[in-house]
Design a protein around this motif. Structure first.
Motif, PDB file in Angstrom:
ATOM      1  N   UNK A 168     -32.148  71.992 -23.764  1.00  0.00           N
ATOM      2  CA  UNK A 168     -31.664  71.182 -22.660  1.00  0.00           C
ATOM      3  C   UNK A 168     -30.424  70.368 -22.965  1.00  0.00           C
ATOM      4  N   UNK A 169     -30.299  69.242 -22.258  1.00  0.00           N
ATOM      5  CA  UNK A 169     -29.110  68.398 -22.301  1.00  0.00           C
ATOM      6  C   UNK A 169     -29.494  66.970 -22.658  1.00  0.00           C
ATOM      7  N   UNK A 170     -28.490  66.184 -23.021  1.00  0.00           N
ATOM      8  CA  UNK A 170     -28.678  64.746 -23.200  1.00  0.00           C
ATOM      9  C   UNK A 170     -28.238  64.051 -21.920  1.00  0.00           C
ATOM     10  N   UNK A 171     -29.017  63.048 -21.495  1.00  0.00           N
ATOM     11  CA  UNK A 171     -28.788  62.388 -20.216  1.00  0.00           C
ATOM     12  C   UNK A 171     -28.596  60.886 -20.380  1.00  0.00           C
ATOM     13  N   UNK A 172     -27.638  60.335 -19.627  1.00  0.00           N
ATOM     14  CA  UNK A 172     -27.468  58.899 -19.410  1.00  0.00           C
ATOM     15  C   UNK A 172     -27.681  58.639 -17.923  1.00  0.00           C
ATOM     16  N   UNK A 173     -28.528  57.655 -17.586  1.00  0.00           N
ATOM     17  CA  UNK A 173     -28.837  57.360 -16.187  1.00  0.00           C
ATOM     18  C   UNK A 173     -28.600  55.889 -15.893  1.00  0.00           C
ATOM     19  N   UNK A 174     -27.934  55.602 -14.790  1.00  0.00           N
ATOM     20  CA  UNK A 174     -27.736  54.237 -14.305  1.00  0.00           C
ATOM     21  C   UNK A 174     -29.019  53.814 -13.604  1.00  0.00           C
ATOM     22  N   UNK A 175     -29.689  52.777 -14.109  1.00  0.00           N
ATOM     23  CA  UNK A 175     -31.013  52.452 -13.590  1.00  0.00           C
ATOM     24  C   UNK A 175     -30.954  51.805 -12.205  1.00  0.00           C
ATOM     25  N   UNK A 176     -29.792  51.339 -11.788  1.00  0.00           N
ATOM     26  CA  UNK A 176     -29.668  50.738 -10.466  1.00  0.00           C
ATOM     27  C   UNK A 176     -29.296  51.762  -9.395  1.00  0.00           C
ATOM     28  N   UNK A 177     -28.323  52.615  -9.684  1.00  0.00           N
ATOM     29  CA  UNK A 177     -27.879  53.593  -8.687  1.00  0.00           C
ATOM     30  C   UNK A 177     -28.599  54.926  -8.803  1.00  0.00           C
ATOM     31  N   UNK A 178     -29.189  55.190  -9.971  1.00  0.00           N
ATOM     32  CA  UNK A 178     -29.836  56.460 -10.318  1.00  0.00           C
ATOM     33  C   UNK A 178     -28.836  57.619 -10.461  1.00  0.00           C
ATOM     34  N   UNK A 179     -27.549  57.298 -10.511  1.00  0.00           N
ATOM     35  CA  UNK A 179     -26.571  58.317 -10.891  1.00  0.00           C
ATOM     36  C   UNK A 179     -26.773  58.653 -12.360  1.00  0.00           C
ATOM     37  N   UNK A 180     -26.517  59.902 -12.743  1.00  0.00           N
ATOM     38  CA  UNK A 180     -26.664  60.254 -14.145  1.00  0.00           C
ATOM     39  C   UNK A 180     -25.571  61.232 -14.580  1.00  0.00           C
ATOM     40  N   UNK A 181     -25.364  61.259 -15.898  1.00  0.00           N
ATOM     41  CA  UNK A 181     -24.365  62.114 -16.524  1.00  0.00           C
ATOM     42  C   UNK A 181     -25.051  62.877 -17.645  1.00  0.00           C
ATOM     43  N   UNK A 182     -24.628  64.114 -17.877  1.00  0.00           N
ATOM     44  CA  UNK A 182     -25.277  64.944 -18.881  1.00  0.00           C
ATOM     45  C   UNK A 182     -24.260  65.641 -19.777  1.00  0.00           C
TER      46      UNK A 182
END
Length: 242
Positions: A213-227
């Motif tokens: 899989x991938x590594x994920x960063x998620x914004x806990x307020x907006x729930x936008x994420x980057x991988x």
């Protein structure tokens, strides 16, 4: 000023650099790491060095995962066990020897200072694996559950399948204490997904960086994420934990 949560890295230094860049991290961002920084790909020592560097520029929270517990014991006491060595520990040892970071006290301090869990001001809980106490995370009798428990995730998955009206009347006991819960530990690739999974109040951010899989960063307020890219593409000559 964002608060961002990062899933299990498992020695994927290249993936870490990639998602930090894609999320356009600045020193104003708070970064919460869910553990399992090591064991898997070949750059565990480099990963820890980068995390230490980030802690100098950002407000960082570092949670302890089960793999971090093993690695910390090895750095501090030189102890190993067959299970750790068979699940990425050997690659981590080689990484430390190759880089020379095995002698750096900053790395020992990093592992010694990891937190079992973190609660923010909005009553959001961050823990590597889970907990079992019906009275909340602070009442857990066995601290190993913070690193190993999967029943919290299983309860969330089950709760997500139950009629919502019923849940509003009878919410699962462990979830009553928190507005949201963020975990790693159980890869979403086990469920044929490489993106975060929300189940009831729980977000699983381990999107399989240790394997396919991938590594994920998620914004806990907006729930936008980057991988990141899938890890086997970043380390084509390696197996990871596959």
């Amino acid at each position: 000023m964002r608060t961002l949560v990062i899933g299990d890295i498992h020695g994927g230094h290249k993936a870490l650099l990639q998602v930090l860049d894609r999320a356009k991290i600045t020193s104003r961002d708070t970064l919460i790491f869910l553990g399992d920084y090591v064991d898997g790909w070949s750059q565990s020592a480099e990963t820890i060095e980068k995390l230490i560097e980030l802690s100098l520029s950002n407000n960082c929270v570092f949670i302890r995962g089960n793999h971090d517990l093993w690695c910390g014991l090895w750095l501090e006491r030189g102890t190993t066990n067959p299970v750790w060595l068979a699940h990425g520990g050997q690659e981590t040892i080689q990484s430390y020897i190759r880089t020379g970071y095995v002698t750096k006290n900053t790395h020992k301090r990093f592992f010694n200072n990891l937190q079992d869990y973190y609660l923010d001001k909005n009553n959001r809980l961050f823990v590597h694996a889970g907990f079992t106490s019906m009275h909340g995370v602070g009442k857990e009798e066995y601290e190993s559950n913070y690193y190993w428990d999967r029943t919290l995730w299983e309860a969330a998955m089950l709760a997500a399948k139950v009629n919502q009206e019923t849940l509003n009347s009878y919410p699962p006991e462990r979830f009553k204490h928190y507005s949201e819960i963020y975990i790693g530990h159980t890869p979403t690739t086990n469920y044929d997904q490489t993106t975060p999974i929300k189940a009831y109040k729980l977000w699983n951010i381990d999107t399989g960086a240790a394997v396919t899989g991938k590594l994920t960063i998620l914004d806990i307020d907006t729930k936008n994420y980057w991988q990141s890219d899938v890890l086997p593409m970043l380390y084509p000559e390696e197996k990871g934990r596959n």
